[in-house]
Design a protein around this motif. Structure first.
Motif, short mmCIF file in Angstrom:
data_model
loop_
_atom_site.label_atom_id
_atom_site.label_comp_id
_atom_site.label_asym_id
_atom_site.label_seq_id
_atom_site.Cartn_x
_atom_site.Cartn_y
_atom_site.Cartn_z
N SER A 19 5.37 17.36 4.03
CA SER A 19 5.86 18.18 5.14
C SER A 19 5.91 17.31 6.39
O SER A 19 5.45 16.17 6.40
N THR A 52 -2.42 11.61 5.20
CA THR A 52 -2.40 11.87 3.77
C THR A 52 -3.80 12.19 3.27
O THR A 52 -4.79 11.69 3.81
N GLU A 71 2.19 16.15 -8.34
CA GLU A 71 3.22 16.72 -9.21
C GLU A 71 3.17 16.13 -10.62
O GLU A 71 3.65 16.74 -11.57
N SER A 77 -2.65 13.88 -2.80
CA SER A 77 -2.69 15.34 -3.02
C SER A 77 -2.01 16.09 -1.87
O SER A 77 -1.58 17.22 -2.05
N GLU A 78 -1.94 15.47 -0.69
CA GLU A 78 -1.22 16.05 0.45
C GLU A 78 -0.61 14.93 1.26
O GLU A 78 -1.19 13.85 1.37
N ASP A 112 1.35 11.30 -7.29
CA ASP A 112 1.07 12.47 -6.44
C ASP A 112 0.66 13.64 -7.33
O ASP A 112 0.52 13.51 -8.55
N LEU A 152 7.17 17.41 -1.73
CA LEU A 152 5.72 17.63 -1.64
C LEU A 152 5.13 17.16 -0.31
O LEU A 152 3.92 17.24 -0.11
N LEU A 154 6.65 22.37 3.11
CA LEU A 154 6.40 21.93 1.74
C LEU A 154 7.39 22.57 0.78
O LEU A 154 7.81 23.71 0.97
N GLY A 155 7.76 21.84 -0.25
CA GLY A 155 8.59 22.39 -1.31
C GLY A 155 10.08 22.32 -1.06
O GLY A 155 10.87 22.62 -1.96
N ASP A 180 9.87 13.61 0.79
CA ASP A 180 9.67 14.26 -0.50
C ASP A 180 9.41 15.75 -0.36
O ASP A 180 8.79 16.18 0.63
N ARG A 220 2.35 6.81 -1.61
CA ARG A 220 1.79 7.00 -2.96
C ARG A 220 1.26 5.69 -3.52
O ARG A 220 0.17 5.62 -4.09
#
Length: 306
Positions: free
Chosen positions: A52, A78, A92, A198-199, A90, A50, A21-22, A48, A181
């Motif tokens: 993984s 998801t 973010e 959210s995930e 999402d 966000l 993530l990230g 993305d 999304r």
């Protein structure tokens, strides 16, 4: 004076990276290239920050075949947060609207058939698609919205994994270009409460799944112990993403002519389509395409050093 930079090495193969993530896909590629000390690399489509999970990375000559992994079907798990829509679809984004959630798993199961099979999706503004040369996400950040054409995608499988309160977990298997999304937002709209991602975790890309994926922690630990050479055993062959393609075995003579750009006749070849090519020693040398007169024409060949 600073120490001279070591020369990057020519190394070919595919690493199935479990992107954390990230991290952007490009940052993941550059980190892996550095760890392998590889001269060349490419990823097979962005995941993305966000999200993984499975991100096949191609090193060296394997980059010539990354397009075929980019075109491959994908699988995701998801988590959708029901009752809240956001600007980006999402976690973010800024919150647009909140609604009470009075949804059962039976309600979810009832709407999912609408989103299974061939469906139309309008790409989100927060995407890398371009409008007049500008990525849509840049326009979105500037407060602009432009009309986007609906695109056809196929949702091969859509399964409820669980529903706890406002948290809905789904498994999705789909064709390339599917926006999870958008799918989650549309399901939320159908349920009457809205939703956002959210995930998101990618569990499959083409023939590769999480069972073959290597974490950043594993790569860094091996590198710390034995340097870049300690990582080489993790690389899959350059043609590992093409294993469902028919294979054509060449003789020394036909391999020579094909390597010089000429189409060759190989008994037992398929009637049409793309093929994997192996030379007389069984080594993968690239991909070819069958011609109308039943010959094998070179399409993309490996370049071997030395």
């Amino acid at each position: 004076m600073s120490a001279p930079r070591s020369k990057r090495r020519d190394i070919d193969g595919v690493l199935i990276f479990d992107k954390p993530l990230g991290m952007t896909s490009n940052a993941a590629l550059q980190k892996v290239r550095w760890l392998f000390n590889a001269s060349k690399g490419g990823h097979t489509g962005s995941l993305d920050p966000l999200a993984s999970g499975v991100l096949p990375l191609c090193l060296g000559e394997a980059t010539k075949f990354s397009q075929y992994l980019l075109d491959a079907d994908k699988g995701y798990i998801t988590e959708a947060r029901l009752g809240m829509t956001t600007t980006t679809g999402d976690a973010e984004g800024d919150v647009l609207e909140m609604k009470p959630v009075q949804v059962s798993q039976a309600d979810v199961e009832a709407v999912l058939p609408r989103f299974t099979g061939d469906i139309e999706q309008i790409p989100p503004m927060y995407s890398a698609l371009k409008h007049e040369g500008q990525p849509l996400y840049k326009l979105a950040r500037a407060g602009e919205t432009v009309e986007r054409k609906a695109r056809s995608v196929t949702i091969q499988r859509l399964t409820v994994l669980g529903l706890e309160g406002d948290r809905l977990r789904l498994e999705v298997h789909c064709t390339k270009g599917t926006y999870i999304r958008t799918l989650v937002e549309d399901i939320g709209a159908a349920l009457g409460c809205g939703a956002h991602v959210s995930e998101l975790r990618r569990i499959q890309a083409g023939p590769f799944d999480l069972s073959k994926a290597v974490t950043l922690e594993t790569l860094e630990a091996l590198h710390a112990e034995g340097g870049h050479l300690a990582l080489d055993h993790l690389l899959l062959p350059s043609d590992s993403g093409l294993e469902d393609w028919p294979e054509v075995q060449l003789t020394e003579q036909t391999a020579y002519y094909l390597n010089h750009g000429q189409a060759v006749r190989v008994p037992g070849s398929p009637a049409f389509g793309k093929v994997r090519l192996r030379d007389q020693t069984g080594k993968f040398i690239g991909i070819g395409e069958m011609t109308d007169d039943a010959r094998v024409a070179p399409k993309r060949l490996m370049r071997f050093s030395g």
